[in-house]
Design a protein around this motif. Sequence first.
Motif, PDB file in Angstrom:
ATOM      1  N   VAL A 109       0.838  -1.196   0.000  1.00 49.40           N
ATOM      2  CA  VAL A 109       0.000   0.000   0.000  1.00 49.40           C
ATOM      3  C   VAL A 109       0.880   1.256   0.000  1.00 49.40           C
ATOM      4  O   VAL A 109       0.573   2.242  -0.683  1.00 49.40           O
ATOM      5  N   GLN A 110       1.974   1.211   0.748  1.00 52.74           N
ATOM      6  CA  GLN A 110       2.915   2.336   0.733  1.00 52.74           C
ATOM      7  C   GLN A 110       3.439   2.579  -0.678  1.00 52.74           C
ATOM      8  O   GLN A 110       3.558   3.718  -1.132  1.00 52.74           O
ATOM      9  N   LYS A 111       3.743   1.480  -1.372  1.00 49.59           N
ATOM     10  CA  LYS A 111       4.274   1.601  -2.732  1.00 49.59           C
ATOM     11  C   LYS A 111       3.198   2.177  -3.661  1.00 49.59           C
ATOM     12  O   LYS A 111       3.499   3.006  -4.527  1.00 49.59           O
ATOM     13  N   MET A 112       1.962   1.749  -3.483  1.00 49.86           N
ATOM     14  CA  MET A 112       0.874   2.292  -4.297  1.00 49.86           C
ATOM     15  C   MET A 112       0.714   3.792  -4.042  1.00 49.86           C
ATOM     16  O   MET A 112       0.473   4.564  -4.979  1.00 49.86           O
TER      17      MET A 112
ATOM     18  N   LYS B  78       1.261   6.846  -6.712  1.00 49.10           N
ATOM     19  CA  LYS B  78       0.005   7.564  -6.948  1.00 49.10           C
ATOM     20  C   LYS B  78      -1.015   6.682  -7.673  1.00 49.10           C
ATOM     21  O   LYS B  78      -1.762   7.135  -8.551  1.00 49.10           O
ATOM     22  N   TRP B  79      -1.034   5.425  -7.292  1.00 46.45           N
ATOM     23  CA  TRP B  79      -2.067   4.503  -7.765  1.00 46.45           C
ATOM     24  C   TRP B  79      -3.210   4.563  -6.744  1.00 46.45           C
ATOM     25  O   TRP B  79      -3.348   3.689  -5.891  1.00 46.45           O
ATOM     26  N   LEU B  80      -4.003   5.607  -6.821  1.00 50.13           N
ATOM     27  CA  LEU B  80      -4.964   5.907  -5.758  1.00 50.13           C
ATOM     28  C   LEU B  80      -6.391   5.506  -6.091  1.00 50.13           C
ATOM     29  O   LEU B  80      -7.317   5.813  -5.352  1.00 50.13           O
ATOM     30  N   GLY B  81      -6.575   4.810  -7.220  1.00 48.51           N
ATOM     31  CA  GLY B  81      -7.917   4.376  -7.579  1.00 48.51           C
ATOM     32  C   GLY B  81      -8.451   5.119  -8.789  1.00 48.51           C
ATOM     33  O   GLY B  81      -7.695   5.573  -9.653  1.00 48.51           O
TER      34      GLY B  81
ATOM     35  N   THR C 235      -7.015   8.441 -10.179  1.00 50.44           N
ATOM     36  CA  THR C 235      -5.721   8.420 -10.888  1.00 50.44           C
ATOM     37  C   THR C 235      -5.698   7.359 -11.976  1.00 50.44           C
ATOM     38  O   THR C 235      -4.636   7.008 -12.492  1.00 50.44           O
ATOM     39  N   LYS C 236      -6.878   6.822 -12.302  1.00 54.60           N
ATOM     40  CA  LYS C 236      -7.047   5.847 -13.397  1.00 54.60           C
ATOM     41  C   LYS C 236      -6.491   4.461 -13.082  1.00 54.60           C
ATOM     42  O   LYS C 236      -6.559   3.578 -13.912  1.00 54.60           O
ATOM     43  N   GLN C 237      -5.937   4.277 -11.899  1.00 51.70           N
ATOM     44  CA  GLN C 237      -5.512   2.932 -11.515  1.00 51.70           C
ATOM     45  C   GLN C 237      -5.312   2.868 -10.003  1.00 51.70           C
ATOM     46  O   GLN C 237      -4.943   3.841  -9.360  1.00 51.70           O
ATOM     47  N   GLY C 238      -5.632   1.688  -9.464  1.00 48.92           N
ATOM     48  CA  GLY C 238      -5.458   1.442  -8.042  1.00 48.92           C
ATOM     49  C   GLY C 238      -5.282  -0.048  -7.881  1.00 48.92           C
ATOM     50  O   GLY C 238      -4.329  -0.626  -8.402  1.00 48.92           O
ATOM     51  N   PHE C 239      -6.223  -0.688  -7.199  1.00 46.63           N
ATOM     52  CA  PHE C 239      -6.185  -2.145  -7.140  1.00 46.63           C
ATOM     53  C   PHE C 239      -6.664  -2.745  -8.471  1.00 46.63           C
ATOM     54  O   PHE C 239      -6.390  -3.906  -8.764  1.00 46.63           O
ATOM     55  N   TYR C 240      -7.374  -1.924  -9.242  1.00 43.85           N
ATOM     56  CA  TYR C 240      -7.796  -2.324 -10.582  1.00 43.85           C
ATOM     57  C   TYR C 240      -7.383  -1.242 -11.577  1.00 43.85           C
ATOM     58  O   TYR C 240      -7.183  -0.078 -11.213  1.00 43.85           O
TER      59      TYR C 240
ATOM     60  N   THR D 169       3.880  -8.773  -7.011  1.00 47.84           N
ATOM     61  CA  THR D 169       4.777  -8.188  -8.007  1.00 47.84           C
ATOM     62  C   THR D 169       4.436  -6.736  -8.321  1.00 47.84           C
ATOM     63  O   THR D 169       5.222  -6.032  -8.957  1.00 47.84           O
ATOM     64  N   LEU D 170       3.253  -6.282  -7.882  1.00 40.62           N
ATOM     65  CA  LEU D 170       2.728  -4.955  -8.189  1.00 40.62           C
ATOM     66  C   LEU D 170       2.646  -4.721  -9.700  1.00 40.62           C
ATOM     67  O   LEU D 170       2.882  -3.627 -10.194  1.00 40.62           O
ATOM     68  N   GLU D 171       2.285  -5.786 -10.406  1.00 38.96           N
ATOM     69  CA  GLU D 171       2.022  -5.698 -11.835  1.00 38.96           C
ATOM     70  C   GLU D 171       0.534  -5.970 -12.069  1.00 38.96           C
ATOM     71  O   GLU D 171      -0.104  -6.712 -11.317  1.00 38.96           O
ATOM     72  N   TYR D 172      -0.004  -5.357 -13.122  1.00 40.35           N
ATOM     73  CA  TYR D 172      -1.417  -5.565 -13.450  1.00 40.35           C
ATOM     74  C   TYR D 172      -1.552  -6.760 -14.380  1.00 40.35           C
ATOM     75  O   TYR D 172      -0.818  -6.883 -15.362  1.00 40.35           O
TER      76      TYR D 172
END
Length: 801
Positions: free
Chosen positions: A288-291, A295-298, A301-306, A325-328
């Motif tokens: 979550v810190q890395k997200m 700035k993967w905030l949902g 920002t056009k991306q988060g967990f999805y 891996t923090l890859e989509y």
Amino acid sequence: MKRSINKVSVLGSGIMGSRIACHFANIGIEVLLLDIAPKELLPEEQAKGLALDNPTVKNRIVNTALQTAVKTNPSPVYTKKVLNKIKTGNFDDDMSKIAGYDWVIEVVVENLDIKKKVFEQVEQFRKPGTLITSNTSGIPIHLMAEGRSDDFKAHFCGTHFFNPPRYLKLLEIIPTPHTEPEIVDFLMHYGDKFLGKTTVLCKDTPAFIANRVGVYSIMALLHLVEKLDLTVEEVDKFTGPALGRPKSATFRTSDVVGLDTMIKVAKGLYDNCPDDKAHELFKLPAYVQKMEENKWLGDKTKQGFYKKTKTAEGKTEILALDLKTLEYKPQQKVKSATLEMTKPVENLRERMKIFAKGKDKAGELFRHSSFGLFEYVSDRIPEISDELYRIDDAMRAGFGWELGPFELWDAVGVKEAIEGMEQYGNKAAAWVHEMLDAGNTSFYKVANGVKKYYDIPSKTYKALPGTDEFIILDNLRENKTVWKNSGVSIIDLGDGILNVEFHTKMNTIGGDVISGINKAIDMAEKDYRGLVIGNDGANFSAGANVGMIFMMAVEQEWDELNMAIRMFQNTSMRIRYSSIPVVVAPHNLTLGGGCEFSLHADHVQLSAETYMGLVEFGVGVIPGGGGTKEFALRASDEYKDDQIVQNALKDRFLTIGMAKVSTSGYEAYELGYLQKDKFSISMNRNRLLADAKAKAIELADAGYTKPVQRNDIKVLGKQGLGIVYAGANSMYAGHFISEHDKKISEKLGYVMCGGDLSAPTEVTEQYLLDLEREAFLSLAGERKSLERIQSIITKGKPLRN
């Protein structure tokens, strides 16, 4: 205390402020929405030669915010007309106007110093006795009141709305030691009755109640993901509707709300709750810190967990984040034996027992998260609340849980859960053990139709405050059911009023429901004074049982289908022409047959959130339960001269032909589904059945008499058919509709025009019902209609456009 609210001023027009303003306008309140004036000109303003003191520039921030809010989907307003209630301005020029307002709500940025400066300005202008509240989600309420006058402090408290204010039902009321008790009582009542909220009295503790428990629950899940080796898809599948939680579950909800919002509250709880046993859980996991860093905030920002993306073929695809891996990656289908076992179980409380015994990841996650939650909420009493029911109310209304934490605990079994908790390293608070030792086995119980909660200080059960003004069928069903079959229960509401409750899947209407309604009318006409048709389900009714129609049409059982449609029509007519008043109480989805029953009621007492429509075009037929007849009748009542005749027919035709569904109870009136003076709106869904019962009593007391069937319905015959056919041909030629849609349109027009009569004629309701039924049957046998019906059944979706 005599106090009324006619005018409200909202200070701050951001995401919350603009939407709070819209919701007050929804209920008819005059609103003044203010914000800061810009300190710099935009390039386009400079190009126009405008100065900073130009009114257009000074109100740019507030006007832009309001326009943005109105464009959002779902809309914050019931209809665009309510926007006339909102005036805008800026703090520099218009703050003095608050002197004429009954309630001032502060919704500026979450910064104590800025809020105190705003309150300093407010105190210069507010009239003594005026309500002044803050919508802060976390700043201690008492700190904001420091330095203010005694009158300000006496009339000041926190009123924390949840976003979006129109749809989320929670309103937390947070008094300070200086707030007058009468002010708290007034806000608790006003929020409930007029704003339609579940009002929850909170203590001035960090994050109050809902966010304290809700963010704990989310943070605990974020840490469990690593411990139990779970994927994003698995967590959302296991913590969604099957568990009685919103469809967006955990990670999708985070994306919608914004990961930064959740992080902010979690950090605040970590900093401000050092003695909380769950303190370390409020630390962010590494992923979550890395997200946050990325700035993967949902969604914002056009991306988060999805993340939504496009395939090489140009198709939209939603990818899920691999938390290791923090890859989509493409989403993986989730399989679970526990979930499969819960699918046929409609009763949510029974499903919880299945989850608790699950042997796979779903069961393991349920036990870890639930047992930790049970420990946490039992420890929070009396810190955040003295009464356990307030925590449940807050979580249901603020986070969309169908069962609050203590209700969930009851469903699992209090004693059984405690035994499981000890195996998982969790421990319930001492008061829970004391409750069990005294022979009390649950946090709630129903006695003589009254739901009671366990009161910890007195160690007794007390009635839930305020619920005496509600009718809760769950509490009455056991002792007040006077008749039932597989589709309905008829319940005695007292005072001579019966209630018909549907309990089919999505409250769809089939033979059992039709039979139950007719039985209820028989009983009411003989021994009672009136009838309410309403329920406590998620939706009033998703319409007719299309599976039944499909099977009859496939098997070409035309006599049986004709009989079924005739019974449906007769039931609608019986609702209209019984000797006792019939009040229909719709809420949420009220489609097809559910809408047709509403069209025929003596009065419609509906929830503000009612999505009503005749949507049969979506499966290739026309409304066949009296809806087409009724729209022809209502068009006739609007006829005055030839031009208005054609416009009335066109408007009614298009409402059905375009399968228009209202986005609110108020819009249902604008679309013609409701008639003036024959409907009322309940802002609070919890009050709906009680309001419907009161209306049935009112009609009975006024000397209700059975109406006479209409034989004066003016139809246009061939004159109208020419207009309908020309329009349908034009739409088909322009490739706007299919050949089958053209055929449905012509059948609809044929019924609404009264057939191919040579001249405008007055006809009876039964004449139109016969035409309606004939058209429905002919369309039901069409291959294209059967394909559409089969598609609806296969996808398991309600019949709507």
